[in-house]
Design a protein around this motif. Structure first.
Motif, short mmCIF file in Angstrom:
data_model
loop_
_atom_site.label_atom_id
_atom_site.label_comp_id
_atom_site.label_asym_id
_atom_site.label_seq_id
_atom_site.Cartn_x
_atom_site.Cartn_y
_atom_site.Cartn_z
N VAL A 51 0.84 -1.20 0.00
CA VAL A 51 0.00 0.00 0.00
C VAL A 51 0.87 1.25 0.00
O VAL A 51 0.65 2.19 -0.77
N ARG A 52 1.89 1.25 0.85
CA ARG A 52 2.78 2.41 0.93
C ARG A 52 3.45 2.66 -0.42
O ARG A 52 3.54 3.79 -0.90
N ASP A 53 3.94 1.56 -1.06
CA ASP A 53 4.61 1.71 -2.35
C ASP A 53 3.64 2.11 -3.46
O ASP A 53 4.07 2.60 -4.51
N SER A 54 2.35 1.86 -3.26
CA SER A 54 1.35 2.17 -4.29
C SER A 54 0.80 3.59 -4.17
O SER A 54 -0.04 3.99 -4.99
N GLU A 58 3.43 11.59 -6.53
CA GLU A 58 3.60 12.96 -6.04
C GLU A 58 3.43 13.07 -4.54
O GLU A 58 3.70 14.13 -3.95
N GLU A 59 3.00 11.97 -3.88
CA GLU A 59 2.81 12.01 -2.43
C GLU A 59 4.16 11.91 -1.73
O GLU A 59 4.95 10.98 -1.99
N SER A 60 4.44 12.82 -0.81
CA SER A 60 5.71 12.84 -0.10
C SER A 60 5.86 11.61 0.80
O SER A 60 4.94 11.28 1.55
N ARG A 61 6.99 10.92 0.68
CA ARG A 61 7.28 9.76 1.55
C ARG A 61 8.27 10.16 2.64
O ARG A 61 9.20 10.94 2.40
N SER A 62 8.11 9.55 3.81
CA SER A 62 9.05 9.77 4.89
C SER A 62 10.33 8.99 4.62
O SER A 62 10.29 7.78 4.38
N ALA A 63 11.47 9.67 4.67
CA ALA A 63 12.75 9.02 4.39
C ALA A 63 13.12 8.05 5.51
O ALA A 63 12.87 8.31 6.69
N VAL A 64 13.72 6.93 5.15
CA VAL A 64 14.13 5.91 6.12
C VAL A 64 15.62 6.03 6.38
O VAL A 64 16.42 6.14 5.45
N THR A 65 16.01 6.00 7.66
CA THR A 65 17.42 6.01 8.06
C THR A 65 17.79 4.65 8.61
O THR A 65 17.04 4.08 9.41
N ARG A 66 18.93 4.12 8.16
CA ARG A 66 19.41 2.82 8.67
C ARG A 66 20.79 3.02 9.25
O ARG A 66 21.68 3.56 8.60
N ARG A 83 4.33 16.19 8.07
CA ARG A 83 4.81 16.41 6.71
C ARG A 83 4.47 15.26 5.76
O ARG A 83 4.36 15.48 4.56
N HIS A 84 4.41 14.02 6.30
CA HIS A 84 4.30 12.86 5.42
C HIS A 84 3.07 12.02 5.76
O HIS A 84 2.88 11.60 6.92
N LEU A 85 2.28 11.73 4.73
CA LEU A 85 1.07 10.91 4.90
C LEU A 85 1.40 9.52 5.45
O LEU A 85 0.67 8.99 6.28
N ASP A 86 2.52 8.93 4.99
CA ASP A 86 2.80 7.56 5.43
C ASP A 86 3.16 7.50 6.91
O ASP A 86 2.74 6.59 7.62
N ASP A 87 3.90 8.48 7.42
CA ASP A 87 4.16 8.51 8.86
C ASP A 87 2.86 8.70 9.64
O ASP A 87 2.68 8.13 10.73
N TYR A 92 4.92 4.77 13.29
CA TYR A 92 6.38 4.64 13.30
C TYR A 92 6.87 4.56 14.74
O TYR A 92 6.11 4.80 15.70
N MET A 93 8.14 4.22 14.88
CA MET A 93 8.83 4.36 16.17
C MET A 93 10.23 4.88 15.88
O MET A 93 10.94 4.33 15.04
#
Length: 342
Positions: A51-54, A58-66, A83-87, A92-93
């Motif tokens: 769902v997130r990938d779909s 143009e929808e802003s994604r939250s960047a992932v830090t590893r 800022r981000h719909l997915d967050d 998240y944690m």
């Protein structure tokens, strides 16, 4: 109203959309064992990734830090639901350097499990292209299956675009600095379910939920698409507005003679039993034509009284999800975003 609850069903045909840990050169699907029977499944984590990938490009994604290595690896998103719909909708944690923030999901999805037991097929393959004459091919194999997978679904609408800044738990959703930035950008201080929070403007909250519903109507993804490309959109989706977070529709799909069946009597009785919890708006039953053979028209006949009374809408899943998205975007269901216990 507080929740949209229901069920989502996928029709997997000769696929391996979610794999488990492999063995030697054999790819294994994920499956549950109940007694002697095996039930293929797609994990909630995998489906949420689809769902997130779909989401629209143009929808802003939250960047992932590893960071880190081995057992001390850590990965986390920006933790910026403002800022981000997915967050916002997936949660998240973030736990780094004495900073701990956590957001419970707005979209809850159960594991999508095969309604009836299946025996996966082992597909044997070889790689020998451009090998010299007489060279042995590289052999490999993987499991695949056809199945109807069903999982429960819940959308906690009053929490969409609302981020807790206080409470009794160990972590809050956002820091005071982020709260102040969000308020400077148009959010407002509020209280949700007894907890201090920051709330985005209603227009943005509507837009985010509408985007999520439109994305569910066109979700794609899964493993081994080169070999098993197939439809991953919902073949059936059931959604009902309820006051509480319970899900009375867990058992609307059953098994008969080894095949999945939709149980209209179960739906009817559950709607009656929970009538005091049902809110305004009809129950939506999205059902793709051809899925489960003639059952769609049989169910339409058995539930004709509910359909005629406007208490139940039976249409294609994409049509119903997009219609609901449009209604929410237009403000037709603004009351769903309010929680009377706030």
């Amino acid at each position: 109203m507080s929740f949209l609850v229901g069920k989502i069903v996928l029709d997997v045909v000769a696929g391996a959309p979610n794999n488990g840990e492999g063995e030697d050169n054999t790819g294994r699907i994920k499956k549950l064992r109940v007694g002697r029977e095996e039930y293929p499944y797609v994990s909630a984590q995998a489906f949420r990734r689809w769902v997130r990938d779909s989401l629209p490009l143009e929808e802003s994604r939250s960047a992932v830090t590893r960071i880190g290595k081995g057992a001390k690896q850590q990965a986390y998103t920006a933790g910026r639901p403002d800022r981000h719909l997915d967050d916002d909708l997936f949660g998240y944690m973030v736990a780094v350097k004495k900073e701990n923030y956590q957001r419970d999901t707005v979209l809850a999805t159960g594991t999508l499990v095969s309604v009836v037991p299946q025996r996966p097929t082992m597909d044997f393959g070889t790689m020998s292209r451009d090998f010299p004459v007489g060279e042995h091919p590289v052999i490999h194999s993987h499991e695949l299956y056809s199945a109807t997978l069903a999982g429960d679904l819940l959308l906690d609408l009053p929490r969409a675009g609302v981020f807790e800044t206080d409470g009794n738990g160990l972590r809050v959703a956002i820091s005071q600095t982020v709260a102040e930035e969000a308020q400077a950008a148009g959010a407002e201080a509020t209280t949700l379910r007894g907890t201090a929070a920051v709330r985005l403007p209603l227009a943005e909250r509507r837009r985010r939920i509408a985007t999520l519903l439109q994305t569910l109507a066109a979700v794609r993804g899964g493993a081994k698409q080169a070999l098993h490309y197939g439809d991953r959109t919902p073949s059936l989706v059931l959604l009902a507005p309820l006051k509480g977070g319970v899900n009375p529709f867990t058992r609307v799909l059953g098994a008969r003679d080894g095949k999945p069946v939709f149980l209209p009597d179960v739906l009817r009785e559950e709607l009656h039993a929970w009538s005091d919890e049902l809110e305004d708006g009809p129950v939506l039953l999205g059902w793709a034509p051809g899925f489960l053979g003639e059952q769609r028209e049989q169910v339409r006949g058995e539930l004709k009284d509910l359909i005629d009374e406007g208490r139940l809408l039976l249409e294609h899943p994409r049509v119903l999800l997009n219609q609901l998205a449009e209604q929410i975007q237009q403000g037709d269901h603004d009351a769903w975003f309010e929680d009377p216990t706030a």
